[in-house]
Write a protein that holds these residues in place. Structure first.
Motif, PDB file in Angstrom:
ATOM      1  N   PRO A  95     -21.276  -9.303  75.695  1.00  0.00           N
ATOM      2  CA  PRO A  95     -20.570  -8.184  76.324  1.00  0.00           C
ATOM      3  C   PRO A  95     -19.104  -8.574  76.534  1.00  0.00           C
ATOM      4  O   PRO A  95     -18.756  -9.744  76.430  1.00  0.00           O
ATOM      5  CB  PRO A  95     -21.287  -8.038  77.668  1.00  0.00           C
ATOM      6  N   ARG A  96     -18.250  -7.608  76.834  1.00  0.00           N
ATOM      7  CA  ARG A  96     -16.836  -7.966  77.009  1.00  0.00           C
ATOM      8  C   ARG A  96     -16.552  -8.464  78.426  1.00  0.00           C
ATOM      9  O   ARG A  96     -17.335  -8.246  79.344  1.00  0.00           O
ATOM     10  CB  ARG A  96     -15.924  -6.809  76.646  1.00  0.00           C
ATOM     11  N   GLY A 143     -16.259   2.525  80.577  1.00  0.00           N
ATOM     12  CA  GLY A 143     -16.871   1.204  80.414  1.00  0.00           C
ATOM     13  C   GLY A 143     -15.965   0.126  80.993  1.00  0.00           C
ATOM     14  O   GLY A 143     -16.425  -0.787  81.689  1.00  0.00           O
ATOM     15  N   GLY A 144     -14.669   0.245  80.733  1.00  0.00           N
ATOM     16  CA  GLY A 144     -13.695  -0.735  81.220  1.00  0.00           C
ATOM     17  C   GLY A 144     -13.634  -0.758  82.740  1.00  0.00           C
ATOM     18  O   GLY A 144     -13.452  -1.820  83.355  1.00  0.00           O
ATOM     19  N   LEU A 147     -14.819  -4.060  87.573  1.00  0.00           N
ATOM     20  CA  LEU A 147     -15.481  -4.227  88.870  1.00  0.00           C
ATOM     21  C   LEU A 147     -16.460  -5.403  88.851  1.00  0.00           C
ATOM     22  O   LEU A 147     -16.524  -6.186  89.791  1.00  0.00           O
ATOM     23  CB  LEU A 147     -16.233  -2.936  89.235  1.00  0.00           C
ATOM     24  N   LEU A 148     -17.212  -5.534  87.748  1.00  0.00           N
ATOM     25  CA  LEU A 148     -18.234  -6.586  87.676  1.00  0.00           C
ATOM     26  C   LEU A 148     -17.613  -7.980  87.518  1.00  0.00           C
ATOM     27  O   LEU A 148     -18.180  -8.976  87.928  1.00  0.00           O
ATOM     28  CB  LEU A 148     -19.186  -6.335  86.499  1.00  0.00           C
ATOM     29  N   ALA A 179     -21.473  -2.812  81.717  1.00  0.00           N
ATOM     30  CA  ALA A 179     -22.460  -1.861  82.254  1.00  0.00           C
ATOM     31  C   ALA A 179     -23.814  -2.036  81.578  1.00  0.00           C
ATOM     32  O   ALA A 179     -23.882  -2.402  80.406  1.00  0.00           O
ATOM     33  CB  ALA A 179     -21.950  -0.445  82.022  1.00  0.00           C
ATOM     34  N   PHE A 180     -24.869  -1.778  82.314  1.00  0.00           N
ATOM     35  CA  PHE A 180     -26.197  -1.889  81.698  1.00  0.00           C
ATOM     36  C   PHE A 180     -27.186  -0.808  82.139  1.00  0.00           C
ATOM     37  O   PHE A 180     -28.044  -0.418  81.362  1.00  0.00           O
ATOM     38  CB  PHE A 180     -26.802  -3.284  81.918  1.00  0.00           C
ATOM     39  N   PHE A 181     -27.076  -0.282  83.351  1.00  0.00           N
ATOM     40  CA  PHE A 181     -28.051   0.750  83.749  1.00  0.00           C
ATOM     41  C   PHE A 181     -27.908   1.999  82.864  1.00  0.00           C
ATOM     42  O   PHE A 181     -28.884   2.454  82.263  1.00  0.00           O
ATOM     43  CB  PHE A 181     -27.859   1.162  85.220  1.00  0.00           C
ATOM     44  N   ALA A 182     -26.692   2.556  82.825  1.00  0.00           N
ATOM     45  CA  ALA A 182     -26.505   3.788  82.048  1.00  0.00           C
ATOM     46  C   ALA A 182     -26.629   3.551  80.536  1.00  0.00           C
ATOM     47  O   ALA A 182     -27.245   4.371  79.841  1.00  0.00           O
ATOM     48  CB  ALA A 182     -25.165   4.442  82.398  1.00  0.00           C
ATOM     49  N   PRO A 183     -26.092   2.436  79.999  1.00  0.00           N
ATOM     50  CA  PRO A 183     -26.290   2.209  78.564  1.00  0.00           C
ATOM     51  C   PRO A 183     -27.770   2.124  78.177  1.00  0.00           C
ATOM     52  O   PRO A 183     -28.188   2.669  77.148  1.00  0.00           O
ATOM     53  CB  PRO A 183     -25.586   0.864  78.309  1.00  0.00           C
TER      54      PRO A 183
END
Ligand code: APR
Length: 308
Positions: free
Chosen positions: A81-82, A213-214, A219-220, A225-229
């Motif tokens: 992931p980025r 996404g950015g 924030l992380l 992101a993983f829930f919505a993807p």
């Protein structure tokens, strides 16, 4: 016969996809990763939630592609992931190596599967997978538009204080910062948002969608992101396995549609048991088509890094 769903990459997106898959009882799940023990541990943990949550299916974690044999659907989330400050395109070299190897193994063990790509840069990885696999375009599909549209729906809901269920949004194009949210085709209870919001507020929502996404990566601070993807991916899996004929924006290999050729790009498609059963062509204004062309140019620049 029960459906068999393999998820390659048991990280944040893959493991959460397995969770949605189990909760919706879409089929038996095989969770594959190269890290020894990790997919086995996550699969066992998820299996042990079944008695509490009331789902009843086989969930297997593995490092061996033999266990993935004859899957109906394979979801590919393997790859990096980025990090904050990176674009999705910055991942192209490292993830291309991973996807090439993964796809060769996936197709060797499940030649009839429908393959869904989630790894970024999404459209470029879907294109690479299409070329490496030799699969017909109906069976190799990238997940991005459902996620981007879901983000836009959430932002419209927050703006108008209306249930997300009433909101429909269409985000087409590449899954990069040049994605193409279409305000005219985004509605609240059937009313186009162009009749409900000022041009300035619509532009602000579209801008936040493009950078959605950015925003989460910042924030992380590590990971993305993983829930919505993963939820978006499971909507595709469900539409296919239940032959629902849903119209959803997905990244598919284009052969002239929308004026684009030899590229994987986000357009509305009909998803059913055969995979992509139709590519839906909608009328675009000159400005919208220009935005699609700009988005395609960004994808082609990252495709240039592929050694095909
Ligand atoms: N085969 C199988 N799995 C692999 C391979 C490989 N060759 N290489 C890496 N992996 C696994 C890693 O071991 C890790 O468990 O892929 C997993 C990726 O998980 P995370 O690092 O948690 O990343 P995640 O947030 O899940 O994102 C995965 O999806 O949304 C995209 O941009 C995101 O490209 C990224 C991908």
């Amino acid at each position: 016969m029960r459906n068999k769903i393999t998820i390659v990459g048991a990280g944040f997106v893959g493991a959460t996809a397995a969770h949605w898959c189990a909760a919706k009882e879409l089929g038996d799940v095989v969770l594959f990763d190269i890290v020894d023990g990790m997919p086995q541990g996550k699969a066992l943990d998820l299996l042990q939630a079944g008695p509490v949550e009331g789902y009843d299916l086989h969930i297997l974690g593995t490092n061996d592609y033999k266990d993935t044999a004859n899957s109906d659907i394979v979801v590919v989330t393997a790859g990096l992931p980025r990090k904050p400050g990176m674009t999705r395109e910055d991942l192209v070299n490292v993830n291309a190596k991973i996807i090439r190897g993964v796809i060769e193994n996936v197709v060797a063990h499940s030649p009839k599967a429908i393959v869904i790509l989630v790894t970024n840069p999404l459209d470029t990885m879907t294109y690479l997978a299409k070329k490496v696999s030799g699969l017909p375009r109906e069976r190799i599909i990238g997940q991005a538009g459902i996620l981007d549209s879901a983000r836009m729906r959430a932002f419209i809901s927050m703006e108008l204080d209306v249930s997300v269920e009433n909101i429909h949004a269409f985000v087409l194009g590449g899954h990069g910062d040049e994605m193409v949210p279409l305000a005219r085709y985004s509605t609240v209870a059937g009313i186009p948002i162009t009749e409900l919001l000022s041009p300035e507020r619509i532009e602000a929502i579209m801008d936040r969608t493009r950078k959605g996404g950015g925003e989460i990566v910042s924030l992380l601070k590590q990971g993305s992101a993983f829930f919505a993807p993963s939820a978006a991916t499971m909507q595709m899996v469900e539409a296919i396995l239940k032959d629902r004929k849903m119209i959803l924006p997905c990244s598919v290999y284009l052969e002239g549609e929308y004026g684009l050729d030899d590229i994987c790009f986000g357009v509305p498609v009909k998803l059913g048991r055969q995979g992509v059963e139709q590519i839906i062509q909608i009328e675009l204004t000159d400005d919208e088509q220009a935005a699609m062309n700009k988005s395609a140019a960004l994808i082609r620049s990252s495709m240039a890094a592929l050694e095909l």
